[in-house]
Structures are given as structure tokens and as C-alpha cells.
Design an enzyme around this catalytic site. Structure first.
Site, mmCIF file in Angstrom:
data_model
loop_
_atom_site.group_PDB
_atom_site.id
_atom_site.type_symbol
_atom_site.label_atom_id
_atom_site.label_comp_id
_atom_site.label_asym_id
_atom_site.label_seq_id
_atom_site.Cartn_x
_atom_site.Cartn_y
_atom_site.Cartn_z
ATOM 1 N N LYS A 228 4.009 8.036 -4.647
ATOM 2 C CA LYS A 228 5.407 8.189 -4.581
ATOM 3 C C LYS A 228 5.472 7.359 -6.106
ATOM 4 C CE LYS A 228 4.760 7.510 -0.184
ATOM 5 N NZ LYS A 228 5.767 8.691 0.476
ATOM 6 N N LYS B 258 -2.620 12.443 -1.275
ATOM 7 C CA LYS B 258 -1.739 13.663 -0.453
ATOM 8 C C LYS B 258 -0.984 13.717 -1.650
ATOM 9 C CE LYS B 258 0.088 14.117 2.954
ATOM 10 N NZ LYS B 258 1.594 13.432 2.935
ATOM 11 N N ASP C 263 3.294 14.368 -0.663
ATOM 12 C CA ASP C 263 4.522 14.072 -0.170
ATOM 13 C C ASP C 263 5.040 15.204 0.816
ATOM 14 O OD1 ASP C 263 6.250 11.009 0.162
ATOM 15 O OD2 ASP C 263 4.864 12.048 1.693
ATOM 16 N N ARG D 299 3.466 16.766 9.875
ATOM 17 C CA ARG D 299 4.548 17.180 10.697
ATOM 18 C C ARG D 299 5.377 16.526 10.525
ATOM 19 N NH1 ARG D 299 3.056 12.613 15.397
ATOM 20 N NH2 ARG D 299 3.640 10.695 13.712
ATOM 21 N N LYS E 168 6.300 2.565 10.984
ATOM 22 C CA LYS E 168 7.397 2.784 10.666
ATOM 23 C C LYS E 168 7.758 3.829 11.321
ATOM 24 C CE LYS E 168 7.980 6.231 6.969
ATOM 25 N NZ LYS E 168 7.306 6.190 4.929
ATOM 26 N N GLY F 299 4.484 3.833 6.984
ATOM 27 C CA GLY F 299 4.589 2.412 6.723
ATOM 28 C C GLY F 299 3.711 1.057 6.694
ATOM 29 N N GLY G 279 3.799 3.527 0.339
ATOM 30 C CA GLY G 279 4.433 2.393 -0.129
ATOM 31 C C GLY G 279 3.167 0.481 -0.320
HETATM 32 C C1 CAP Z 1 4.242 7.637 4.252
HETATM 33 C C2 CAP Z 1 5.290 9.389 4.475
HETATM 34 C C3 CAP Z 1 4.309 10.134 5.422
HETATM 35 C C4 CAP Z 1 4.844 9.725 7.104
HETATM 36 C C5 CAP Z 1 4.510 10.621 8.313
HETATM 37 C C6 CAP Z 1 5.990 9.090 4.184
HETATM 38 O O1 CAP Z 1 4.534 7.413 3.539
HETATM 39 O O2 CAP Z 1 4.150 10.340 3.168
HETATM 40 O O3 CAP Z 1 4.947 11.626 5.278
HETATM 41 O O4 CAP Z 1 3.452 9.101 7.489
HETATM 42 O O5 CAP Z 1 4.519 10.375 9.063
HETATM 43 O O6 CAP Z 1 6.928 9.593 3.478
HETATM 44 O O7 CAP Z 1 6.679 7.952 4.804
HETATM 45 P P1 CAP Z 1 4.401 5.582 3.475
HETATM 46 P P2 CAP Z 1 3.667 10.182 10.295
HETATM 47 O O8 CAP Z 1 3.382 5.394 3.416
HETATM 48 O O9 CAP Z 1 5.292 5.203 2.588
HETATM 49 O O10 CAP Z 1 5.359 5.324 4.725
HETATM 50 O O11 CAP Z 1 2.361 10.579 10.163
HETATM 51 O O12 CAP Z 1 4.558 9.688 11.652
HETATM 52 O O13 CAP Z 1 3.661 11.868 10.293
HETATM 53 MG MG MG Z 2 5.646 11.707 3.598
#
Ligand code: CAP
Ligand code: MG
Length: 428
Positions: free
Chosen positions: A151, A177, A179, A270, A309, A358, A381
Site C-alpha cells: 500500500k 502481493k 494490489d 476476485r 471489511k 480489513g 492496512g
Molecule cells: C485488502 C485488499 C484486497 C481485499 C480484496 C484491498 O487490503 O488489498 O484487495 O482484501 O477483498 O485492496 O482492499 P486491506 P477480498 O488489508 O488494506 O483491507 O479478499 O474480499 O476479495
Molecule cells: Mg486489494
């Protein structure tokens, strides 16, 4: 008019079983008949060109109707095997998840689950590595893998991105990974980022003595993804990450095909799934999407957290995880509408469930209680937002995992683990 409702019909071993939640704008049974017709051999009216062979050999049967109101309920339809092209997800979805969602007589329609017959399962490769193969790569036998997402999502230069990855790894992350929306932009070109991060990965591996993973996001048009897979392979990386919904299942099938020679671990994000999975009355369930991803052959798949989240209850997340991990999934939950279907997976390896969204140290005990330890816990985060920075954030997440596996409360464990203590005080 052909009749599709036949409550005496017993599905045979080659049938596809589809479970739908249906809300009708007209007579319920009529809408169910139309759903079966439009998703297979029929249309809105009788046709002079219909022939006996088609009508008999390819007609699906609605063999179960469970109403929960005047014009709504759950139906199960058995589709003959010959309706589908072996090994083709696009054709499957164009049939059982195509026009039927747009019919005016349908008020709402949700594809809840698909049970694939053995012959169809056998026409897919499934994961190359699966859970065992990924664990073997890292030499991590039991505990959850801990990961992060660099991030800010986008905006860093390749060198800045690589520095955040390095700090995450030396703080204790096993995997880092990109984003979902970071691919190759002017400020952070794919090949530059890959080069810089790999240098830092090598440095972190030397300093920690631990194997580290970099899930580089290759998402793009299909031919570019194949080129990026080769770049990842040629530089000695283990991973390729694909946003499977936005890239599409056809492209994902090609990526899986080419992976026979690149041997990368495929990480499936996803992003955009919630456009079709979130509404519990209309769209496609995440368990159906996850089963398709396992068939095609991703090694790791985001399935939700149940506590963070993003959308998705603990029960739903656990069911998806079971369907990803087990060799035989027994659909057991009997709620008023939706019961997941059984699924025998035969030669298809289990998929590593990725839980992310989250997350931060305080949520780790609940996460492991609900999902077990065969998971990859990712916090973005929850690591880079730590008051003492990324290295401490990664340490705090690892400490939360270690405490949970030792059966020690986070509060007690934090007494002699500064980074966890700071996290607990910061995110009340
Ligand atoms: C998490 C994340 C992931 C989400 C995707 C984001 O960041 O990188 O893409 O988890 O959701 O961009 O929100 P945080 P899911 O840890 O800062 O929230 O895994 O439900 O598909
Ligand atoms: Mg993400």
C-alpha cells in the site's frame, strides 16, 4: 410446449445439477419452465424446427421445487451432459448463467451452486500446486501463511514498491502481493517493478533464511498476461497473480494452459465479484465462482474473511473454504432457501483459501477459529498502518498468528511482544 418440470426425475451420474433461487413476476411454475428452456434448448414460444432427438436428449429437468412464498423459491435443475462443451467455462456460463438473468418474467434470479459430473471435472486440470504444493515451496508445514499487499494500492515507484515489500518480508511476511489495480502504469511499469522487487526478495531471503514469495499482478489482455508469466518465470519468480473476474474465465483458462510450461503458483484475486455475488437475491454465488476457479486451476483464491471489511458471513466463508479444500464437499446447510450442493472433486487438487480485507492483528484469533490454519492471511492496512511502520506491522501480524497457534491470548502475548502491544493499543 415442452414440459421441464418433472418432480419424479432422478438425476443421473452425468447430469449437471444447478440450484437457483427464483423470484417470479408471473406464475412461478411458468417462470421456472422458461428458465429451464432459455438456458438449454428452448425459447419463448413453441418452434416448428424443434426435433424429437433434441427434445428428448437435451431437455433439462426441474426435479426439485422448494417454495418460500407465492412467487419465490429454490429450484434444482438437472442438465444433460451433452448440453455442454468439455473444458469450456465460457460456454457453460453462456448457458446456465446467460440470458435467464435478463428475462422480464424473472424478478430476481440467483445461481446458488453447481454440481459438476465426473466427466466434466475430468476435463479440467485443476490447480498445479494446490495447498500441499505451495506449502512445500515455502517449507511451511502447518501454520497459516502471512502476507501483505503493498500500500498505497498504486502510486509508488518500482523502487519504493520494492522497499515496502522488503520491509514486509524482513518483518515476517511470507508473501507480498501487488494490489488488484496495480499492473503496469507510467509510474510503475510491470518489468521495472518485477526487477526491483526480485532484488529485494533475494536480499530478504538471505537476511531471514526464509523463502519469500512475490505475487506479481499480471492482469491485462490475455497475450500480455502470457508475456508477463514468462517474465516472472525467467527472472526466477514463483508467482503470477490474476484478477480472474475482470480478466475473464477464458483468459484464465489460457493462463492455466500456459502454466504447464511456466510452473508458476497462480494467485486469484476476485475484484468485481461483488457486482454479481453480493445481492443474495440476484446474481451468482461466490461458492459457484470459487468452484469454477478450482476447476480451471488457480492455486490460491480470495474467499473473504467473515470478520473484516468485505461482504461474506463466517458460515459462507467456511463453506467456500470447505469446497476449496475437500476432495468431497457435502452440501449440508439446510436454511430456508439455499443448501450448497455436494461436489466430488476427483483429480482436482485443493485450493489455498486467501483471507483478506480489513484484517489486522486483533482479528487473527477469530479468523483462525473460523477458518482453520490452511489459509493465507493477508493484511494491507493492517500492516502498513501500524504506528511503528511496516516492519513492526508485519511482526505484529506474525505475533498474532503465533499467539493464536500457541493458545495464548493476544493481550498476554503482547506483554512481551512490543509490536503486537502497539497494534492492540492502536486499533482499539
Ligand atoms: C485488502 C485488499 C484486497 C481485499 C480484496 C484491498 O487490503 O488489498 O484487495 O482484501 O477483498 O485492496 O482492499 P486491506 P477480498 O488489508 O488494506 O483491507 O479478499 O474480499 O476479495
Ligand atoms: Mg486489494
Amino acid at each position: 410446449m415442452l414440459e421441464y418440470i418433472d418432480l419424479k426425475y432422478k438425476p443421473n451420474k452425468d447430469d449437471f445439477i444447478l440450484s437457483y433461487y427464483v423470484e417470479s413476476n408471473i406464475d412461478f411454475r411458468k417462470t421456472c419452465e422458461q428458465i429451464a428452456a432459455e438456458s438449454s434448448i428452448g425459447t419463448w414460444t413453441d418452434i416448428s424446427t424443434m426435433n424429437k432427438r433434441t427434445a428428448v436428449k437435451l431437455k433439462p429437468h426441474i426435479f426439485s421445487i422448494r417454495k418460500v412464498g407465492d412467487k419465490k423459491g429454490n429450484i434444482k435443475i438437472a442438465y444433460p451432459y451433452k448440453l455442454f462443451e468439455q473444458g469450456s467455462i465460457p460456454q457453460l456460463l453462456s448457458s446456465i448463467a446467460g440470458n435467464i438473468f435478463g428475462m422480464k418474467i424473472v424478478k430476481n434470479l440467483r445461481l446458488e451452486d453447481i454440481e459438476f459430473p465426473k466427466k466434466y471435472v475430468k476435463s479440467f486440470k485443476g490447480p498445479k500446486y494446490g495447498i500441499k504444493g505451495v506449502r512445500k515451496k515455502f517449507g511451511i508445514k502447518k501454520r497459516p501463511l502471512v502476507g501483505t499487499i503493498v500500500k498505497p494500492k498504486v502510486g509508488l515507484s518500482p523502487k519504493q514498491h520494492a522497499k515496502v515489500a522488503y520491509e514486509s518480508w524482513i518483518g515476517g511476511c511470507d508473501v507480498v502481493k501487488d494490489d488488484e489495480n496495480l499492473t503496469s502504469m507510467a509510474f510503475n511499469k510491470f518489468e521495472d517493478r518485477l526487477k526491483e522487487v526480485m532484488k529485494m526478495k533475494e536480499k530478504a531471503e538471505k537476511e531471514t533464511g526464509e523463502k519469500k514469495g512475490y505475487m506479481v499482478n499480471i492482469t491485462a489482455d490475455c497475450s500480455t498476461m502470457l508475456k508477463r508469466m514468462k517474465m516472472s518465470k525467467d527472472i526466477g519468480n514463483d508467482y503470477a497473480m490474476v484478477d480472474i473476474i475482470t480478466a475473464g474465465f477464458s483468459a484464465l483458462q489460457t493462463v492455466r494452459e500456459y502454466n504447464e510450461k511456466y510452473n508458476l503458483i497462480l494467485h486469484a484475486h476476485r475484484a468485481m465479484h461483488a457486482a454479481i455475488t453480493k445481492n443474495k437475491k440476484h446474481g451468482i454465488s461466490m461458492i459457484a465462482i470459487a468452484k469454477i476457479a478450482r476447476l480451471i486451476g488457480v492455486d490460491q483464491l480470495h474467499i473473504g474473511t467473515g470478520v473484516g471489511k468485505m461482504e461474506g458471513s463466517k458460515l459462507e466463508v467456511r463453506e467456500i473454504e470447505d469446497d476449496m479444500e475437500k476432495s468431497f464437499f457435502l452440501g449440508k446447510r439446510e436454511d430456508k432457501i439455499f443448501t450448497p450442493l455436494n461436489q466430488e472433486w476427483y483429480n482436482i487438487k485443493p485450493v489455498f483459501a486467501v483471507t483478506s480485507g480489513g484484517l489486522y492483528p486483533q482479528l487473527v484469533p477469530k479468523l483462525i477459529r473460523n477458518m482453520g490454519t490452511d489459509i493465507i492471511i493477508q493484511a494491507g492496512g493492517g500492516i502498513h498502518g501500524h504506528p511503528s511502520g511496516t516492519i513492526s506491522g508485519a511482526r505484529a501480524m506474525r505475533q498474532a498468528v503465533d499467539a493464536t497457534l500457541e493458545g495464548v491470548s493476544l493481550r498476554d502475548y503482547a506483554k512481551n511482544h512490543k509490536e503486537l502491544r502497539e497494534a492492540l493499543n492502536y486499533w482499539k
